[in-house]
Scaffold this motif. Structure first.
Motif, PDB file in Angstrom:
ATOM      1  N   ALA A 176      -2.325   2.707  -2.130  1.00  0.00           N
ATOM      2  CA  ALA A 176      -3.206   1.691  -1.550  1.00  0.00           C
ATOM      3  C   ALA A 176      -3.240   0.441  -2.423  1.00  0.00           C
ATOM      4  N   MET A 177      -3.240   0.633  -3.736  1.00  0.00           N
ATOM      5  CA  MET A 177      -3.244  -0.506  -4.648  1.00  0.00           C
ATOM      6  C   MET A 177      -1.983  -1.352  -4.462  1.00  0.00           C
ATOM      7  N   MET A 178      -0.846  -0.695  -4.344  1.00  0.00           N
ATOM      8  CA  MET A 178       0.420  -1.405  -4.303  1.00  0.00           C
ATOM      9  C   MET A 178       0.672  -2.148  -2.992  1.00  0.00           C
ATOM     10  N   GLN A 179      -0.163  -1.903  -1.997  1.00  0.00           N
ATOM     11  CA  GLN A 179      -0.016  -2.647  -0.749  1.00  0.00           C
ATOM     12  C   GLN A 179      -0.271  -4.134  -0.951  1.00  0.00           C
ATOM     13  N   GLY A 180      -0.864  -4.479  -2.092  1.00  0.00           N
ATOM     14  CA  GLY A 180      -1.078  -5.884  -2.393  1.00  0.00           C
ATOM     15  C   GLY A 180       0.175  -6.611  -2.837  1.00  0.00           C
ATOM     16  N   LEU A 181       1.254  -5.866  -3.117  1.00  0.00           N
ATOM     17  CA  LEU A 181       2.503  -6.486  -3.564  1.00  0.00           C
ATOM     18  C   LEU A 181       3.413  -6.794  -2.376  1.00  0.00           C
ATOM     19  N   SER A 182       4.338  -7.679  -2.603  1.00  0.00           N
ATOM     20  CA  SER A 182       5.340  -7.954  -1.576  1.00  0.00           C
ATOM     21  C   SER A 182       6.234  -6.733  -1.407  1.00  0.00           C
ATOM     22  N   LYS A 183       6.878  -6.636  -0.260  1.00  0.00           N
ATOM     23  CA  LYS A 183       7.803  -5.522  -0.030  1.00  0.00           C
ATOM     24  C   LYS A 183       8.909  -5.519  -1.079  1.00  0.00           C
ATOM     25  N   LYS A 184       9.345  -6.688  -1.459  1.00  0.00           N
ATOM     26  CA  LYS A 184      10.409  -6.805  -2.455  1.00  0.00           C
ATOM     27  C   LYS A 184       9.956  -6.223  -3.788  1.00  0.00           C
ATOM     28  N   ALA A 185       8.726  -6.526  -4.186  1.00  0.00           N
ATOM     29  CA  ALA A 185       8.212  -5.994  -5.448  1.00  0.00           C
ATOM     30  C   ALA A 185       7.961  -4.493  -5.351  1.00  0.00           C
ATOM     31  N   ARG A 186       7.448  -4.031  -4.208  1.00  0.00           N
ATOM     32  CA  ARG A 186       7.187  -2.594  -4.049  1.00  0.00           C
ATOM     33  C   ARG A 186       8.469  -1.785  -4.141  1.00  0.00           C
TER      34      ARG A 186
END
Length: 316
Positions: A176-186
């Protein structure tokens, strides 16, 4: 196959990299918490492990490095074992040479713990009242963003030193936290962070060496080898901190949300995590489960809003 090789099987993940992170917290001034470590290719970490162990075994030998022991000349570095300041510095310099030989990227993240505990912790749910949880998530996000910027094909495996309780919170809420990142960063993050013992992963011992000296450098104490901090930084060294202004903003946000009192105690937090796992198993996003009487009334909505506020910072 050694422990340092078991997480990424050679060739199984292309462009595989690994970051080892340890922490060091000051008890003076702003009581700043530092997370610091190194990033390198997994094949380099395998070679590093052999070279590190060889240096540990060099006379006078130690089984592992704990900087709290080295700094205080106790444990393996105790004077009764023949250690003194000069021998300690020789050993630390030898280990620093091993790090520099493999040319890892170094990095650090810090947070003002005094401000955190005075301003943010009193209005936060139990899991979010831990500065390590916040710093861990922020560090992963920042390194993933930087990786996406310079090398979008990298996959980074994050390994932190063992942290009692934090590993369980990260495991449950990290996606849930990582949903704040761009798809590229994830895409640059290889699964959830792991928490392991530094006895099994010598990269964590190297991270401990860096974090300890960065913390002491911040304190400006009279440890006789402060130039070591500069030796331990890589040619590329990333510095980031969570500003107090963001802690103030999070606290103001939290104060305006209902439900925080439902997740303040250890038992309440444990119950929330149990319910979250049940919801996830049923295919429901816990952060969006707000319907009273069916899910956890009030606190789920609060938690979802709190995560969204933190995600906005991660997108910076």
């Amino acid at each position: 196959m050694g422990a340092h090789q078991r997480l990424f099987v050679a060739g199984a993940v292309r462009n595989a990299k690994r970051a080892f992170i340890d922490d060091s917290g000051s008890e003076i001034g702003d009581r700043r918490l530092f997370l610091a470590g190194y990033l390198n290719r997994t094949d380099q970490w395998a070679l590093f492990a052999d070279a590190w162990k060889e240096e540990l075994n060099a006379a006078p030998s130690i089984e592992y490095l704990h900087m709290v022991e080295a700094g205080q000349l106790r444990g393996q570095f105790a004077r009764r074992h023949g250690w003194n300041e000069e021998k300690r510095e020789e050993k630390l310099n030898g280990l620093a040479r091993v790090i520099r030989h493999f040319e890892p990227v170094s990095f650090q993240m810090s947070i003002d713990r005094s401000h955190f505990y005075n301003v943010l912790a009193p209005v936060s749910p139990r899991g979010l009242a831990n500065p390590y949880f916040t710093s861990c998530s922020a560090l992963v996000a920042k390194l993933a963003q930087e990786a996406a910027r310079v090398d979008s094909k990298s996959r980074i495996e994050f390994i932190f030193d063992d942290q009692d309780g934090v590993d369980d919170d990260i495991d449950l809420f990290f996606d849930a936290m990582m949903q704040g990142l761009s798809k590229k960063a994830r895409r640059c993050v290889y699964k959830k962070p792991l928490f392991r013992s530094d006895r099994d992963f010598v990269g964590l011992q190297a991270a401990d060496l860096l974090a300890w000296h960065i913390r002491r450098e911040h304190e400006e104490c009279g440890f006789p080898n402060m130039p070591m901090a500069e030796k331990l930084r890589g040619r590329s060294h990333y510095v980031s901190e969570i500003p107090n202004a963001y802690l103030d903003a999070w606290a103001e946000h939290h104060r305006q949300q209902p439900g925080v009192d439902l997740v303040r105690s250890k038992a309440q937090w444990r119950d929330l995590k149990s319910r979250a796992r049940q919801l996830k198993a049923a295919g429901i996003n816990p952060a969006r489960a707000t319907k009273p009487g069916i899910y956890y009334p009030d606190s789920w909505g609060f938690f979802g809003r709190a995560l969204e506020f933190l995600r906005r910072w991660l997108r910076r």
